[in-house]
Design an enzyme around this catalytic site. Structure first.
Site, PDB file in Angstrom:
ATOM      1  N   HIS A  35      -7.523  -4.796  -5.154  1.00 33.14           N
ATOM      2  CA  HIS A  35      -6.594  -5.072  -4.067  1.00 33.14           C
ATOM      3  C   HIS A  35      -6.484  -3.853  -3.161  1.00 33.14           C
ATOM      4  O   HIS A  35      -6.526  -3.952  -1.947  1.00 33.14           O
ATOM      5  CB  HIS A  35      -5.222  -5.458  -4.621  1.00 33.14           C
ATOM      6  CG  HIS A  35      -4.219  -5.778  -3.569  1.00 33.14           C
ATOM      7  ND1 HIS A  35      -3.535  -4.794  -2.892  1.00 33.14           N
ATOM      8  CD2 HIS A  35      -3.797  -6.958  -3.065  1.00 33.14           C
ATOM      9  CE1 HIS A  35      -2.718  -5.357  -2.007  1.00 33.14           C
ATOM     10  NE2 HIS A  35      -2.865  -6.670  -2.099  1.00 33.14           N
ATOM     11  N   GLY A  36      -6.286  -2.695  -3.770  1.00 35.43           N
ATOM     12  CA  GLY A  36      -6.240  -1.444  -3.025  1.00 35.43           C
ATOM     13  C   GLY A  36      -4.848  -0.989  -2.629  1.00 35.43           C
ATOM     14  O   GLY A  36      -4.651   0.178  -2.332  1.00 35.43           O
ATOM     15  N   ASP A  37      -3.889  -1.887  -2.619  1.00 31.04           N
ATOM     16  CA  ASP A  37      -2.505  -1.522  -2.303  1.00 31.04           C
ATOM     17  C   ASP A  37      -1.577  -2.407  -3.128  1.00 31.04           C
ATOM     18  O   ASP A  37      -0.678  -3.065  -2.615  1.00 31.04           O
ATOM     19  CB  ASP A  37      -2.241  -1.696  -0.802  1.00 31.04           C
ATOM     20  CG  ASP A  37      -0.957  -1.009  -0.352  1.00 31.04           C
ATOM     21  OD1 ASP A  37      -0.423  -0.163  -1.100  1.00 31.04           O
ATOM     22  OD2 ASP A  37      -0.475  -1.320   0.752  1.00 31.04           O
ATOM     23  N   LEU A  38      -1.838  -2.427  -4.423  1.00 28.79           N
ATOM     24  CA  LEU A  38      -1.154  -3.342  -5.333  1.00 28.79           C
ATOM     25  C   LEU A  38       0.175  -2.758  -5.794  1.00 28.79           C
ATOM     26  O   LEU A  38       0.263  -2.061  -6.794  1.00 28.79           O
ATOM     27  CB  LEU A  38      -2.046  -3.647  -6.536  1.00 28.79           C
ATOM     28  CG  LEU A  38      -1.563  -4.733  -7.485  1.00 28.79           C
ATOM     29  CD1 LEU A  38      -1.418  -6.061  -6.756  1.00 28.79           C
ATOM     30  CD2 LEU A  38      -2.520  -4.883  -8.649  1.00 28.79           C
ATOM     31  N   ASN A  42       3.831  -6.094  -2.095  1.00 26.69           N
ATOM     32  CA  ASN A  42       2.724  -6.931  -1.630  1.00 26.69           C
ATOM     33  C   ASN A  42       2.506  -8.149  -2.516  1.00 26.69           C
ATOM     34  O   ASN A  42       1.407  -8.686  -2.594  1.00 26.69           O
ATOM     35  CB  ASN A  42       1.427  -6.107  -1.554  1.00 26.69           C
ATOM     36  CG  ASN A  42       1.402  -5.208  -0.349  1.00 26.69           C
ATOM     37  OD1 ASN A  42       2.096  -5.457   0.624  1.00 26.69           O
ATOM     38  ND2 ASN A  42       0.623  -4.155  -0.417  1.00 26.69           N
TER      39      ASN A  42
END
Length: 129
Positions: A35-38, A42
């Site tokens: 995801h990268g920004d979990l 979010n």
């Protein structure tokens, strides 16, 4: 502009990069879509179940998403138990997560300063000890 250019000296970057390379030299994770920004901000819910949005997708070590999921309010323990049923969490994850969390803490330190810079120093000191 980076933290050093703004006058924030946190660590000798060359030495710390060498330490990090050495630490990860034998770690061979299977590439995973991340995801990268979990973080909990979010995640939402709809009538069909949970929804994850605002991705910053990349391929890397799945532990980096887990480490992010523990920051900034984190996720409930049920999330990690369900995750581990699908993909077991390595017993070395607890050590590696500090490296993965450091990136996000340094980024927040650059953007917001304050306690994030102190938190970055604490993480670095823990890694180095």
């Amino acid at each position: 502009m980076g933290l050093a250019e703004e006058g924030h000296y946190i660590v000798n970057i060359d030495n710390f990069v060498d330490c990090t390379k050495q630490y990860f030299s034998h770690h061979q994770p299977h590439p995973s879509l991340l995801h990268g920004d979990l973080w909990h901000g979010n995640v939402g819910f709809c009538h069909r179940g949970p929804v994850v949005f605002d991705p910053a997708i990349y391929v890397g070590d799945s532990e980096s998403d887990l480490a992010m999921a523990e920051l900034f309010g984190g996720f409930p323990a049920d999330f990690f138990h369900a995750y581990a049923e699908v993909k077991p969490i390595s017993h070395h994850y607890a050590e590696r997560k500090l490296f993965y969390q450091l990136y996000h803490i340094l980024n927040h330190g650059l953007l917001f300063g304050g306690h994030y810079l102190a938190q970055a120093k604490d993480i670095i000191n823990t890694i180095r000890s």
